[in-house]
Design an enzyme around this catalytic site. Structure first.
Site, short mmCIF file in Angstrom:
data_model
loop_
_atom_site.label_atom_id
_atom_site.label_comp_id
_atom_site.label_asym_id
_atom_site.label_seq_id
_atom_site.Cartn_x
_atom_site.Cartn_y
_atom_site.Cartn_z
CG HIS A 6 42.23 43.54 35.08
ND1 HIS A 6 41.57 44.06 36.16
CD2 HIS A 6 42.20 44.50 34.13
CE1 HIS A 6 41.14 45.28 35.87
NE2 HIS A 6 41.52 45.57 34.63
NE ARG A 55 33.15 32.58 34.93
CZ ARG A 55 33.11 33.02 33.68
NH1 ARG A 55 32.79 34.27 33.42
NH2 ARG A 55 33.38 32.22 32.67
CE LYS A 92 38.54 33.19 39.59
NZ LYS A 92 38.82 34.51 40.20
CB THR A 132 36.58 42.77 43.58
OG1 THR A 132 36.08 41.89 42.57
CG2 THR A 132 37.65 43.66 42.99
CE LYS A 171 32.03 42.86 44.58
NZ LYS A 171 31.88 42.01 43.38
C1 26Q Z 1 39.82 37.44 26.55
C2 26Q Z 1 39.87 37.07 25.22
C3 26Q Z 1 38.75 36.56 24.58
C4 26Q Z 1 37.57 36.46 25.27
C5 26Q Z 1 37.51 36.82 26.59
C6 26Q Z 1 38.64 37.32 27.24
C7 26Q Z 1 38.58 37.70 28.67
C8 26Q Z 1 37.42 38.22 29.22
C9 26Q Z 1 37.36 38.56 30.56
C10 26Q Z 1 39.68 37.56 29.50
C11 26Q Z 1 39.61 37.91 30.83
C12 26Q Z 1 38.45 38.42 31.38
C13 26Q Z 1 38.30 38.78 32.78
C14 26Q Z 1 39.27 38.76 33.67
C15 26Q Z 1 39.03 39.10 35.07
O1 26Q Z 1 37.90 39.24 35.50
N1 26Q Z 1 40.10 39.26 35.86
C16 26Q Z 1 39.94 39.60 37.26
O2 26Q Z 1 39.95 41.02 37.37
C17 26Q Z 1 39.61 41.42 38.67
C18 26Q Z 1 39.53 42.93 38.68
O3 26Q Z 1 40.81 43.49 38.59
C19 26Q Z 1 40.62 40.90 39.68
O4 26Q Z 1 40.19 41.21 40.97
C20 26Q Z 1 40.77 39.39 39.55
O5 26Q Z 1 41.84 38.93 40.37
C21 26Q Z 1 41.05 39.01 38.12
O6 26Q Z 1 41.07 37.60 37.96
#
Ligand code: 26Q
Length: 828
Positions: free
Chosen positions: A371, A563, A568, A670, A674
């Site tokens: 992602h 976020r 962004k 995403t 929406k």
């Molecule tokens: C990693 C290590 C430690 C703690 C937290 C994390 C962590 C948690 C959540 C790293 C990343 C995330 C989330 C990432 C995310 O939301 N990415 C998004 O995913 C969407 C669905 O595919 C995409 O549409 C977005 O472009 C992308 O930024």
């Protein structure tokens, strides 16, 4: 195993009725008998609970039938492993999917209750950060609607995503104790509790056949207790399962410490076990390397794999020869990737498979979704930490790596540089486990989440692996569920659409293309505009309540919610807002379009620049909203505590959707989908799924600006933002307003770090490079908005051509290329 008792024979139990009278009776019964209430204790939340239990009753039999049908079908199943499921509220969704809309409205009418108030009484299940977590929630919705046997596995965090308050313009985080008032939707299943190991060491021994084996011993164990949530499909009798694990201390662990006399230590140890599922990490874009996070990842992976193996062994015994034909694990990013090693461990250490057998099973069972393209977000774990917490798993990872490096040496003899680059273990001061590489090596499928993202992965970050295994790599463009994101949250448009083209779009989103001809009909456009206006009034009321700013529904609603992150570029949005303000102040308002700009989103608590951007937004808003020269021409708010239930009000009310990331950085997005479904026009860069949105709707219905991904890369190294600013009078004035302290009168220099980043030749987000192009695109949007007939036409077309962006399509793509599941129809 199964005891036959009349208690399981429910053929004589009448199915629960679905009329409004049945629901009235159900609510009264739950109020009295489930909740134990009298007149004295009526509250919105109790009323909500009585309704929720009543709706839940209508899910239960279908849930049981679905489980039985899946077991009986004995076909392939998929397990979606994710550290996040951002479900939001369940009530409205369950009512919609069960087809109980009318019965519920009537029942509440008879009881003199207000449905909106009851829906608002439900706390969001905010067990995710943003896109990735909400995607998982949309996926399970679509799988249930498509009747695919997919189970979600995650963690039942006690505290979800923090609640965001704004104090003096700054973000303040508050814990989200979402379970405080109970959770009607979950059922605890203690009988499926699993024991999870941590610590200890690896022991080698000879088994009774004198074969050398390994086992993990001396461990500190924690219990994983499952809580199941029903996931209803849309009017199809299917109810799938989301299984979330809660950590708990083992009893004998306590006792052991107690017997040795150290009571305090035993309580502390108990706490440590219970901490694992205590809180969601609010960090969405950079790895943090914290031990507790690795514990969470392994806790989810181990509990889920053991649960799947338990079911397998119950049905098939200890023969794993066709396990991979019957089971697939989809890894939601690298977060659950330790699953690769855990499945190997259990197959070898507990079921005594040979390495090659275990590897054949594992590497044909795992599939990985990436992602992110941001290199700083790629997860790595320090080897010493890993070895301390999960020693047996580290052994296995080393062995996977050794065998993998041998494959590389075979294919590219002597290319040690390539081996160094591709090694799962990164060398350096402290060795690191590269989780993405482990995921790629251990999976038969690796996918990105939009075409550009998948293309960039194979061209860049994962190119070495692509050269080795091109067949593993594929794209699966994201989507969103139109049930929640249109049918549930946008009732005015839903009924207008369905009146004209029928309601097949609720399960076949591409049918929305039948709306396209209606874009040409003046009376339809008038009704469309009226729906949008109703939605804008609803949002305006919320903004007035939460931000104390009044939005005029005649103005353009210009919205950026996601976020807060530099890539962004909320900052670029703010530069435009300041530019508009500056134009008003200098009297340059010919042909003006009134705008209400809304920005919302959470900053990771440790992300300094993101927090500064929130403060800057609030300070600019304070000046603009209180300047009598500005009036209705321009409003700006920072919408606090952006979350799923807020988006349900925001998306239907948007005119303009801001999707303005630096090209090549947003994997998909995403929110963009929406907004499009709800008839907003997009102003955006050629990034992520924006590209596909523009392809679908046509370039004339999309406000494009900015460098593309290739141009972004070409710009690095010869980028001179100060020269760009100097050469652009508007830009110069905007920067000057911020730098001179106009938005920080009593705190000069407050935003120097922000303006400094725009002026920095190394600015990775190239904000200055896209300024002029963005301002011009915004001006085109403003002019377009003045021709409301034309605008509404474009709005209708955006909805009409949004069919590709349903997660129903996404799930069919996953199923066709990766999972290969057969739909299961429960008996109805
Ligand atoms: C990693 C290590 C430690 C703690 C937290 C994390 C962590 C948690 C959540 C790293 C990343 C995330 C989330 C990432 C995310 O939301 N990415 C998004 O995913 C969407 C669905 O595919 C995409 O549409 C977005 O472009 C992308 O930024």
């Amino acid at each position: 195993m199964t005891t036959k008792s009349p208690i399981v024979d429910i053929t004589d139990v009448p199915r629960v009725g679905r009329s409004s009278d049945d629901m009235v009776k159900g609510m009264q019964r739950h109020f009295l008998r489930t909740l134990g209430l009298s007149k004295a204790c009526i509250s919105e939340h109790y009323k909500y609970q009585a309704l929720a239990y009543t709706v839940r009753d209508r899910l239960m039999e279908n849930w049981k039938d679905t489980k039985e049908a899946i077991t009986d079908a004995n076909g392939k199943r998929t397990f979606y492993l994710s550290l996040e499921f951002l479900m939001g509220r369940a009530l409205g969704n369950a009512v919609l999917n069960l087809g109980l809309d009318d019965a519920t409205t009537e029942a509440l009418h008879k009881l003199g209750l207000d449905i909106e108030e009851m829906i608002d009484a439900e706390h969001d299940a905010g067990l995710g950060n943003g896109g990735l977590g909400r995607l998982a929630a949309c996926f399970v919705d679509s799988c249930a609607t498509l009747q695919l046997p997919v189970t979600g596995y995650g963690i039942r965090y006690e505290y979800g995503m923090f609640r965001q308050h704004i104090v003096d313009g700054n973000q303040v985080e508050e814990p989200d104790h979402w379970l405080r008032e109970g959770n009607v939707w979950e059922l605890e299943r203690p009988e499926y509790t699993q024991r999870i190991h941590f610590g200890g060491y690896t022991e080698h021994y000879r088994d009774e056949n004198n074969v050398l084996r390994s086992r993990w011993t001396g461990t500190h164990d924690v219990l994983a207790v499952p809580f199941d949530t029903p996931i209803p499909g849309y009017k199809n009798n299917t109810v799938n399962t989301l299984r979330l694990w809660k950590s708990a201390a083992t009893d004998e662990f306590d006792l052991g410490e107690f017997n040795s006399g150290d009571y305090a230590q035993s309580v502390a140890a108990k706490n440590e076990a219970e901490h694992i599922s205590m809180v969601l990490y609010p960090n969405d874009s950079s790895e943090n390397g914290k031990e507790l996070r690795l514990r969470q990842q392994y806790f989810l992976a181990s509990a889920s794999i053991k649960d799947v193996l338990r079911q397998w062994v119950e049905a098939h015994g200890k023969d794993f020869s066709d396990f991979a034909e019957k089971n697939c694990f989809q890894l939601n990013d690298t977060h659950p990737t330790v699953s690769v090693a855990e499945l190997m461990r259990i197959l070898m250490d507990e079921y005594r498979l040979e390495w090659d057998e275990a590897w054949a099973v594992t590497s044909k069972t795992m599939a990985y979704t990436n992602h992110t393209l941001l290199p700083e977000a790629l997860e790595r774990w320090s080897v010493p930490l890993f070895g301390r917490l999960l020693p047996r798993l580290l052994d296995i990872i080393y062995e996977i790596n050794a065998r993998f490096l041998a494959v590389l040496a075979q294919k590219w003899p002597g290319d040690v540089e390539r081996q160094r680059r591709m090694s799962i273990i990164e060398e350096g001061d402290v060795q690191q486990v590269r989780m993405a590489y482990l995921a790629i090596v251990g999976s038969f499928s690796v996918n990105g989440v939009a075409q550009l993202h998948s293309d960039l992965l194979v061209a860049g970050l994962f190119n070495d692996f692509y050269q080795l295994w091109p067949e593993k790599f594929n794209n699966k463009t994201n989507g969103v569920t139109q049930r929640r994101w249109v049918a549930m949250c946008n009732k005015p448009m839903t009924s207008l659409i369905s009146k004209n083209i029928g309601d097949s779009w609720i399960t076949q989103l591409s049918d929305l293309k039948k709306l396209a001809p209606y874009a040409e009909k003046k009376d339809f456009r008038k009704k469309w505009a009226a729906c949008k206006r109703e939605n804008k009034e609803r949002l305006a009321a919320l903004v007035l309540q939460d931000c104390d700013v009044s939005f005029d529904p005649d103005a353009m609603f210009d919205i950026q919610v996601k976020r807060i992150h530099e890539y962004k570029r909320q900052l670029l949005n703010l530069l435009h807002v300041v530019h508009l303000y500056n134009r008003i102040k200098r009297g340059d308002t010919a042909n003006w379009t009134n705008r209400c700009v809304l920005i919302g989103g959470k900053a990771a608590p440790g992300y300094y620049m993101a927090k500064k951007i929130i403060k800057l937004t609030n300070n600019i808003a304070e000046v603009i909203n209180n300047d009598p020269d500005v009036g209705d021409k321009l409003k700006l708010v920072f919408f606090p505590n952006y979350r799923v239930s807020a988006m349900e009000v925001i998306a239907p009310a948007a005119d303009l959707s801001e999707q303005i990331s630096t090209a090549g950085k947003e994997a998909s997005g995403t929110g963009n989908m929406k907004f499009m479904m709800n008839g907003a026009l997009t102003i955006g860069t050629l990034d992520g799924a924006n590209i596909e949105i523009r392809e679908e709707v046509g370039e004339e219905n999309f406000f494009l600006f900015g460098l593309d991904a290739a141009e972004v890369e070409a710009t690095r190294g010869n980028y001179n933002p100060n020269a760009i600013i100097e050469a652009d009078e508007d830009f110069k004035q905007v920067m000057n307003l911020i730098e001179c302290g106009h938005f920080s009168q009593f705190e000069p220099g407050l935003f120097d770090s922000i303006t400094g980043s725009v002026r920095c030749a190394d600015d990775p987000w190239l904000t200055a490079a896209d300024f002029r192009s963005y301002i011009d695109a915004q001006e085109r949007a403003s002019i377009a908005f003045q021709d409301q007939e034309q605008w509404q036409k474009m709005s209708v077309l955006n909805t009409a051509y949004s069919g590709k962006f349903s997660t129903d399509r996404t799930m069919q793509d996953y199923n066709r290329d990766i999972w290969k599941l057969t739909p299961v129809q429960p008996k109805s």
